[in-house]
Design a protein around this motif. Sequence first.
Motif, short mmCIF file in Angstrom:
data_model
loop_
_atom_site.label_atom_id
_atom_site.label_comp_id
_atom_site.label_asym_id
_atom_site.label_seq_id
_atom_site.Cartn_x
_atom_site.Cartn_y
_atom_site.Cartn_z
N ILE A 104 58.34 39.58 45.85
CA ILE A 104 56.90 39.69 45.59
C ILE A 104 56.65 39.47 43.94
N TYR A 105 57.67 39.83 43.43
CA TYR A 105 57.73 39.66 41.80
C TYR A 105 57.65 38.07 41.22
N VAL A 106 58.14 37.36 42.20
CA VAL A 106 58.03 35.75 41.98
C VAL A 106 56.65 35.23 42.62
N TYR A 107 56.34 35.56 43.70
CA TYR A 107 55.37 35.00 44.44
C TYR A 107 54.13 35.60 43.81
N ALA A 108 53.90 36.87 42.95
CA ALA A 108 52.89 37.24 42.42
C ALA A 108 52.28 36.20 41.31
N ALA A 109 53.19 35.46 40.76
CA ALA A 109 52.61 34.46 39.97
C ALA A 109 51.55 33.79 40.15
N MET A 110 51.19 33.33 41.67
CA MET A 110 50.32 32.69 42.08
C MET A 110 48.82 33.54 42.05
N PRO A 111 48.64 34.64 42.65
CA PRO A 111 47.59 35.12 42.46
C PRO A 111 47.16 35.64 40.99
N VAL A 112 48.14 36.01 40.27
CA VAL A 112 47.89 36.47 38.85
C VAL A 112 47.42 35.09 38.10
N GLY A 113 48.15 33.92 38.26
CA GLY A 113 47.93 32.61 37.75
C GLY A 113 46.27 32.20 38.20
N PHE A 114 46.14 32.06 39.37
CA PHE A 114 44.82 31.92 39.74
C PHE A 114 43.64 33.10 39.39
N GLY A 115 44.07 34.13 39.26
CA GLY A 115 42.99 35.12 38.55
C GLY A 115 42.84 34.85 37.18
N LEU A 116 43.87 34.46 36.38
CA LEU A 116 43.68 33.89 35.14
C LEU A 116 42.68 32.68 35.14
N LEU A 117 43.04 31.84 36.12
CA LEU A 117 42.13 30.44 35.95
C LEU A 117 40.50 31.13 35.97
N VAL A 118 40.59 31.85 37.07
CA VAL A 118 39.04 32.51 37.14
C VAL A 118 38.45 33.06 35.90
N LEU A 119 39.08 33.78 35.11
CA LEU A 119 38.74 34.50 34.03
C LEU A 119 38.30 33.24 32.79
N HIS A 120 39.26 32.34 32.90
CA HIS A 120 39.18 31.28 31.82
C HIS A 120 37.92 30.39 32.30
N LEU A 121 37.94 30.13 33.29
CA LEU A 121 36.96 29.33 33.92
C LEU A 121 35.32 29.95 33.68
N LEU A 122 35.22 31.29 33.82
CA LEU A 122 34.04 32.06 33.69
C LEU A 122 33.64 31.92 31.97
N LEU A 123 34.70 31.95 31.21
CA LEU A 123 34.86 32.16 29.78
C LEU A 123 34.22 30.66 29.11
N ILE A 124 34.46 29.42 30.08
CA ILE A 124 34.15 28.21 29.52
C ILE A 124 33.14 27.56 30.00
N ALA A 125 32.66 28.28 31.22
CA ALA A 125 31.67 27.77 32.12
C ALA A 125 30.17 27.26 31.39
N LYS A 126 29.58 27.94 30.59
CA LYS A 126 28.39 27.69 29.94
C LYS A 126 28.62 26.61 29.00
N PRO A 127 29.60 26.77 27.91
CA PRO A 127 29.37 25.33 27.11
C PRO A 127 29.90 23.93 28.19
N PHE A 128 30.64 24.29 28.98
CA PHE A 128 31.04 23.00 29.94
C PHE A 128 29.83 22.58 30.54
#
Length: 173
Positions: free
Chosen positions: A126-150
């Motif tokens: 679970i500690y290895v595979y948790a990288a996937m939801p954590v990483g995609f969660g970070l992608l969601v946050l980064h996308l929301l933060l850059i969405a307006k200028p993009f």
Amino acid sequence: MKRLEKIFVAANSWTLILMLSAMTLIVGANITLRYLTAHSLPWADEAARYLMIWMTFSGAGLVLRSGGHVAITNLQDALPDLGQRLIRGAIVVGLLIFFCFMVYVGIQYAQRMQYQVTPALRLSFIYVYAAMPVGFGLLVLHLLLIAKPFLMAGTYKRSNGADADALPGGANG
């Protein structure tokens, strides 16, 4: 909000630096031990592999924010300004849906693997595979933060706040 964004980006960056440093130290120690004592750490390759997995998923959001992922802009470049904004809006919505779906899938997959353990470290997968939801969660946050200028200008922002128009593969690359 800008201050929180800077703290978030810095924390994400430092986490990657720490993971890369740990991986380098582990692999370096393993190589040194192998040549000096003819013995190696049985868990070193596994730990390095799992750190690489975590670095890949955790760093994808930082790459997204700077426009470093592959992009084909032929259609967008051929359209007028309104058409470009509409395509960029569709891209943001599509990515957001995909990233959220992958968070869900990652959680499901990590939960299925929680009772299996890694061969050398004896950690729950679970500690290895948790990288996937954590990483995609970070992608969601980064996308929301850059969405307006993009959406408005088709530009990405570097972590220091500068526009990434000059980046290869960026808005003009």
